[in-house]
Design a protein around this motif. Structure first.
Motif, PDB file in Angstrom:
ATOM      1  N   GLY A 114      -8.507   7.108   5.929  1.00 21.89           N
ATOM      2  CA  GLY A 114      -7.476   6.288   5.290  1.00 21.89           C
ATOM      3  C   GLY A 114      -6.726   6.994   4.178  1.00 21.89           C
ATOM      4  N   ALA A 115      -6.947   8.309   4.011  1.00 23.29           N
ATOM      5  CA  ALA A 115      -6.312   9.058   2.912  1.00 23.29           C
ATOM      6  C   ALA A 115      -4.802   9.206   3.103  1.00 23.29           C
ATOM      7  CB  ALA A 115      -6.954  10.439   2.782  1.00 23.29           C
ATOM      8  N   GLY A 116      -4.340   9.113   4.363  1.00 25.24           N
ATOM      9  CA  GLY A 116      -2.907   9.260   4.624  1.00 25.24           C
ATOM     10  C   GLY A 116      -2.560  10.495   5.447  1.00 25.24           C
TER      11      GLY A 116
ATOM     12  N   LEU B 245       0.825  -1.215   0.000  1.00 23.34           N
ATOM     13  CA  LEU B 245       0.000   0.000   0.000  1.00 23.34           C
ATOM     14  C   LEU B 245       0.859   1.265   0.000  1.00 23.34           C
ATOM     15  CD1 LEU B 245      -2.967   1.250   0.601  1.00 23.34           C
ATOM     16  CD2 LEU B 245      -2.101   1.394   2.947  1.00 23.34           C
TER      17      LEU B 245
ATOM     18  N   HIS C 147     -11.764  16.612  10.298  1.00 24.07           N
ATOM     19  CA  HIS C 147     -12.956  16.296   9.497  1.00 24.07           C
ATOM     20  C   HIS C 147     -14.061  17.333   9.700  1.00 24.07           C
ATOM     21  CE1 HIS C 147     -11.947  12.385   7.820  1.00 24.07           C
ATOM     22  NE2 HIS C 147     -11.434  12.035   8.982  1.00 24.07           N
TER      23      HIS C 147
ATOM     24  N   ALA D  12       0.732   4.418   1.228  1.00 24.03           N
ATOM     25  CA  ALA D  12      -0.078   5.203   2.166  1.00 24.03           C
ATOM     26  C   ALA D  12       0.037   6.693   1.846  1.00 24.03           C
ATOM     27  CB  ALA D  12       0.359   4.930   3.596  1.00 24.03           C
TER      28      ALA D  12
ATOM     29  N   PRO E 133     -10.716  11.871   2.963  1.00 30.26           N
ATOM     30  CA  PRO E 133     -11.505  10.763   3.512  1.00 30.26           C
ATOM     31  C   PRO E 133     -10.699   9.893   4.470  1.00 30.26           C
ATOM     32  CG  PRO E 133     -11.681  10.866   1.108  1.00 30.26           C
ATOM     33  CD  PRO E 133     -10.622  11.829   1.505  1.00 30.26           C
TER      34      PRO E 133
ATOM     35  N   GLN F  18      -4.314  11.581  17.402  1.00 24.95           N
ATOM     36  CA  GLN F  18      -5.725  11.347  17.080  1.00 24.95           C
ATOM     37  C   GLN F  18      -6.432  10.724  18.285  1.00 24.95           C
ATOM     38  OE1 GLN F  18      -6.009   9.627  13.206  1.00 24.95           O
ATOM     39  NE2 GLN F  18      -8.227   9.531  13.220  1.00 24.95           N
TER      40      GLN F  18
ATOM     41  N   GLU G  46      -6.957  15.775  14.196  1.00 29.44           N
ATOM     42  CA  GLU G  46      -8.387  15.706  14.503  1.00 29.44           C
ATOM     43  C   GLU G  46      -8.730  16.163  15.925  1.00 29.44           C
ATOM     44  OE1 GLU G  46     -10.665  12.462  13.029  1.00 29.44           O
ATOM     45  OE2 GLU G  46      -9.265  12.050  11.399  1.00 29.44           O
TER      46      GLU G  46
ATOM     47  N   THR H 225      -2.846  11.193   8.842  1.00 31.09           N
ATOM     48  CA  THR H 225      -2.046  10.912  10.039  1.00 31.09           C
ATOM     49  C   THR H 225      -0.641  10.463   9.644  1.00 31.09           C
ATOM     50  OG1 THR H 225      -3.985  10.364  11.377  1.00 31.09           O
ATOM     51  CG2 THR H 225      -1.884   9.443  12.110  1.00 31.09           C
ATOM     52  N   THR H 226      -0.547   9.704   8.556  1.00 34.35           N
ATOM     53  CA  THR H 226       0.773   9.258   8.099  1.00 34.35           C
ATOM     54  C   THR H 226       1.654  10.458   7.750  1.00 34.35           C
ATOM     55  OG1 THR H 226      -0.232   7.219   7.275  1.00 34.35           O
ATOM     56  CG2 THR H 226       1.963   7.736   6.468  1.00 34.35           C
TER      57      THR H 226
END
Ligand code: ATP
Ligand code: MG
Length: 264
Positions: A42-44, A19, A212, A21, A40, A88, A180, A46-47
């Motif tokens: 899982g968009a990356g 993946l 968000h 990320a 959205p 988060q 977040e 936090t990564t």
């Protein structure tokens, strides 16, 4: 300073198994700006914060902060260089009081060592005074003086989030990354958070906000960067982003998020 001199991220890439990320992600932040990073689940997002703070190592790309290449630098060194973050998930010391949590955030700035703490030296006394002032400064900034002796686990959720920010600003960062901060807050609490973020910027802190809650995002951002599936989808002002067809499609397709009617 010219564009990209404060923080610039170029072609940042990280792979987890098969993946991507984060894939060739580029972004610049000017000193004093508030830039939001949205996208959205899982968009990356936090990564990207993990990469900026050394919690994840990129497989490619560069991070430049205030003229230094900080790519792959360990978290403690990055924090010492003036970049702090919140998480988060709340990461408080739940059995300690509000003031004790803030004091722990100050810890990396404390200089005098073990022996000085055994023999109450002038330096140690001076340091204690500095710690008291530091804790007061943070409690004033987050508006939690009245709760200073409350054990963290007994705080309402909104105050726990605020305390997380307090711990992060205790080290007097130049750049603050918020992951977040409005998650789980009621409308009143998120309005307070919006005001707090604005005050922090007035105090000279540059901010990257992952969020968000679009009311908070639209209320504070100079610029918004949109991530989708690890890649930058769009970048612009709130007005530009909220009418961008690709952005709306990415969000609606994902189903995890809808643009609130108030800003359409
Ligand atoms: N340490 C890791 N090991 C494996 N996969 C990971 C790791 N960290 C993140 N990922 C994956 O990378 C992708 C991006 O995750 P990330 O947490 O950055 O998303 P996000 O934009 O912060 O989402 P959310 O809005 O839900 O917090 C996801 O598919 C996630 O499962
Ligand atoms: Mg995240």
């Amino acid at each position: 300073m010219s564009a990209g001199d404060y923080l610039s991220v170029s072609d940042l890439t990280v792979k987890y198994g098969g993946l991507l990320a984060v894939n060739k992600f580029c972004m610049t932040v000017e000193q004093g700006e508030i830039v939001s990073l949205i996208g959205p689940n899982g968009a990356g997002k936090t990564t990207v914060l993990n990469l900026l703070t050394g919690f994840a190592r990129p497989s490619g790309g560069k991070i430049n902060f205030q003229g230094n290449d900080i790519t792959g630098t360990p978290p403690a060194r990055i924090a010492a260089n003036g970049i702090r973050r919140t998480f988060q998930q709340n990461s408080l010391m739940f059995d300690l009081t509000v003031a004790e949590n803030v004091r722990a955030g100050l810890h990396t700035r404390v200089k005098s060592g073990f022996f000085a703490s055994l023999f109450y030296s002038a330096a140690f006394g001076e340091e204690h005074r500095a710690i008291r002032i530091g804790v007061d400064r943070v409690l004033d900034a987050i508006g939690m003086q009245a709760q200073r002796d409350i054990v963290a686990r007994n705080l309402p959720f909104g105050d726990q989030r605020k305390l997380g920010i307090g711990i992060a600003i205790a080290g007097q960062p130049s750049l603050l990354l918020l992951d977040e901060p409005a998650a789980g807050l009621n409308p009143d609490e998120s309005a307070q958070l919006t005001a707090l973020i604005r005050r922090l910027r007035q105090d000279g802190i540059t901010i990257v906000l992952v969020e968000h809650d679009m009311r908070v995002v639209m209320g504070v951002s100079d610029r918004i960067v949109v991530l989708s599936r690890g890649e930058k989808l769009a970048e612009g002002t709130g007005a530009e982003i909220s009418t961008n067809k690709e952005v709306l499609r990415a969000y609606l397709g994902d189903g995890s998020w809808t643009m609130p009617a108030a800003i359409n």
